[in-house]
Design an enzyme around this catalytic site. Structure first.
Site, PDB file in Angstrom:
ATOM      1  N   GLU A  91      29.743  13.836  15.408  1.00 14.94           N
ATOM      2  CA  GLU A  91      30.749  14.822  15.016  1.00 14.94           C
ATOM      3  C   GLU A  91      31.197  15.644  16.219  1.00 14.94           C
ATOM      4  O   GLU A  91      30.468  15.791  17.189  1.00 14.94           O
ATOM      5  CB  GLU A  91      30.165  15.755  13.949  1.00 14.94           C
ATOM      6  N   CYS A 111      18.838  13.274  18.236  1.00 13.74           N
ATOM      7  CA  CYS A 111      18.349  14.133  19.324  1.00 13.74           C
ATOM      8  C   CYS A 111      16.832  14.124  19.278  1.00 13.74           C
ATOM      9  O   CYS A 111      16.240  14.147  18.203  1.00 13.74           O
ATOM     10  CB  CYS A 111      18.862  15.564  19.120  1.00 13.74           C
ATOM     11  N   CYS A 118      16.871  23.353  13.673  1.00 14.43           N
ATOM     12  CA  CYS A 118      18.171  22.706  13.884  1.00 14.43           C
ATOM     13  C   CYS A 118      18.336  21.462  13.018  1.00 14.43           C
ATOM     14  O   CYS A 118      17.548  20.536  13.078  1.00 14.43           O
ATOM     15  CB  CYS A 118      18.322  22.343  15.360  1.00 14.43           C
ATOM     16  N   GLY A 158      22.838  16.385  20.020  1.00 13.66           N
ATOM     17  CA  GLY A 158      22.215  15.820  21.210  1.00 13.66           C
ATOM     18  C   GLY A 158      21.855  16.858  22.245  1.00 13.66           C
ATOM     19  O   GLY A 158      22.278  18.004  22.176  1.00 13.66           O
ATOM     20  N   GLU A 159      21.028  16.425  23.196  1.00 16.37           N
ATOM     21  CA  GLU A 159      20.653  17.288  24.320  1.00 16.37           C
ATOM     22  C   GLU A 159      21.360  16.730  25.560  1.00 16.37           C
ATOM     23  O   GLU A 159      20.977  15.670  26.062  1.00 16.37           O
ATOM     24  CB  GLU A 159      19.127  17.282  24.481  1.00 16.37           C
ATOM     25  N   SER A 190      25.297  23.289  27.246  1.00 13.40           N
ATOM     26  CA  SER A 190      24.155  24.021  26.715  1.00 13.40           C
ATOM     27  C   SER A 190      22.925  23.122  26.712  1.00 13.40           C
ATOM     28  O   SER A 190      22.990  21.969  26.307  1.00 13.40           O
ATOM     29  CB  SER A 190      24.472  24.474  25.286  1.00 13.40           C
ATOM     30  N   SER A 213      19.524  27.549  25.558  1.00 16.04           N
ATOM     31  CA  SER A 213      19.052  27.899  24.221  1.00 16.04           C
ATOM     32  C   SER A 213      17.660  28.494  24.367  1.00 16.04           C
ATOM     33  O   SER A 213      16.685  27.774  24.541  1.00 16.04           O
ATOM     34  CB  SER A 213      18.996  26.646  23.340  1.00 16.04           C
ATOM     35  N   LEU A 214      17.603  29.802  24.338  1.00 17.05           N
ATOM     36  CA  LEU A 214      16.336  30.496  24.610  1.00 17.05           C
ATOM     37  C   LEU A 214      15.569  30.756  23.305  1.00 17.05           C
ATOM     38  O   LEU A 214      14.456  30.281  23.122  1.00 17.05           O
ATOM     39  CB  LEU A 214      16.635  31.805  25.350  1.00 17.05           C
ATOM     40  N   HIS A 215      16.166  31.533  22.425  1.00 17.81           N
ATOM     41  CA  HIS A 215      15.683  31.731  21.056  1.00 17.81           C
ATOM     42  C   HIS A 215      14.355  32.458  20.889  1.00 17.81           C
ATOM     43  O   HIS A 215      13.909  32.671  19.757  1.00 17.81           O
ATOM     44  CB  HIS A 215      15.626  30.416  20.271  1.00 17.81           C
ATOM     45  N   CYS A 332      27.022  25.915  14.368  1.00 11.71           N
ATOM     46  CA  CYS A 332      25.908  25.555  15.243  1.00 11.71           C
ATOM     47  C   CYS A 332      24.719  25.080  14.437  1.00 11.71           C
ATOM     48  O   CYS A 332      24.295  25.748  13.503  1.00 11.71           O
ATOM     49  CB  CYS A 332      25.441  26.764  16.050  1.00 11.71           C
TER      50      CYS A 332
END
Ligand code: SAH
Length: 342
Positions: A91, A111, A118, A158-159, A190, A213-215, A332
């Site tokens: 997508e 991923c 996620c 994906g990464e 990202s 992406s820390l989170h 997201c």
């Protein structure tokens, strides 16, 4: 023999190709312009290269496109479902902003990063996207809306740093003035924090933005949320990020999803402020988009504002991400391939 897709090639690679067939290097730039500026649908539409050479190109490369199989729209946002050659799906999301239009591009089918919150990553990685499969997400959306895209974020499924070489070629193609001509400062990648690739990225002569992406403000919380943090601890990650900032002189973005009772407490905000203090960085707080994973829920608005205020008081640059597309599951962490849902 499987033919290489023509939209996989950077300008330099096309130049090498023309030299390898004893033709002229400058044909590469001409062909690039026909592919990306004039958007030819057939190689015979190229008017500046001799017929015999065009025939050779036609024999050596495939011009195949991925396909849009579904489009869902809501105000200011459209989600596109693409079918790939092997019937896999990815997508991409188109967003209309007051400053222009942006596309959120996918970089892999599935991923492997396994971030707990996620949805997009619930399916294991099936394969990396080829360069052309990323480039064509933009080409096809531009053709669909008959408008040029001004910004690109690699924040779909994906990464991207797990598909590094293809990612860089993709960036070179879309950034090239004769390619899609999207300014480097309008491109953002990202990553969940694959440390060696942050160093590689810092060393590239490209002015592309980097988001992390820390989170979480510490390893304990981060390890509960993101398996990658068992491989790279925060101090290693921050060493790499500081190197990136020093080397590129660019500001970095930290994404921080607010998860109720997990990382949204006052002490977490203070710890986060301490972690990024003095860095050329800003924090993008992301209200959690709820998925069917019941372990996580969205922090309430007062809590989000409180978290924001604490960071502000500590003089940290912070914004709350504008929300897009939650109705059509285009927000997201909500992207996933149709197949999975069956
Ligand atoms: N793999 C890369 C690229 C994906 S970017 C990365 O991790 O950075 C997608 C962003 O949305 C990431 O910051 C991700 O952590 C975040 N995200 C994932 N699930 C989400 C959710 N349910 N709500 C809000 N943001 C989410």
């Amino acid at each position: 023999m499987i033919k290489m897709n023509i939209y996989n090639l950077t300008l330099e690679e096309l130049e090498d190709y023309f030299l390898s067939i004893n033709s002229k290097k400058f044909h590469a730039l001409q062909l690039f312009s026909f592919l990306y500026e004039k958007r030819i649908t057939n190689i015979n539409q190229v008017t500046t290269i001799k017929k015999e050479i065009l025939e050779k190109i036609n024999n050596d490369f495939s011009f195949e496109k991925i396909r849009i199989v579904e489009k869902e729209e809501e105000k200011d946002v459209s989600k596109y479902l693409f079918e790939l050659k092997d019937k896999e799906h990815v997508e991409a999301v188109l967003m209309y902003h007051d400053y222009g239009t942006s596309i959120c591009v996918s970089s892999q089918v599935g991923c492997n990063m396994g971030c707990r919150f996620c949805q997009s990553g619930r399916r294991k990685k099936v394969r990396n996207l080829e360069v052309y499969e990323m480039v064509e997400q933009i080409l096809l959306i531009e053709e669909d809306i008959k408008q040029r895209i001004s910004h690109v974020v690699v924040m779909g499924i994906g990464e991207p740093f797990d598909n590094y070489d293809n990612l860089i070629k993709f960036i070179k193609i879309i950034n090239n003035p004769k390619g899609l001509s999207i300014g480097a400062r309008h491109i953002t990648v990202s990553t969940c924090g694959i440390v060696p690739k942050i160093y590689d990225f810092a060393n590239l002569p490209l002015q592309v933005n980097l988001a992390i992406s820390l989170h979480a403000p510490n390893d304990t919380i981060r390890e509960e949320l993101m398996p990658i943090s068992k491989v790279y601890k925060l101090d290693e990650l921050f060493k790499a990020i500081k190197y990136y900032i020093e080397k590129t002189n660019r500001r970095i973005t930290f994404e921080y999803i607010l998860l109720k009772d997990i990382n949204d407490k006052e002490e977490n905000a203070l710890e986060l402020a301490n972690l990024v203090k003095g860095m050329n960085a800003y924090i993008n707080l992301i209200p959690y988009n709820e998925t069917n994973n019941l372990k996580f829920s969205r922090s309430n608005t007062i809590q989000i504002m409180h978290f924001y205020d604490i960071l502000k008081k500590k003089n940290i640059n912070v914004t709350i991400r504008k929300e897009f597309g939650s109705k059509i599951s285009a927000a997201c962490g909500q992207l996933r391939s149709k197949k999975e849902e069956l």
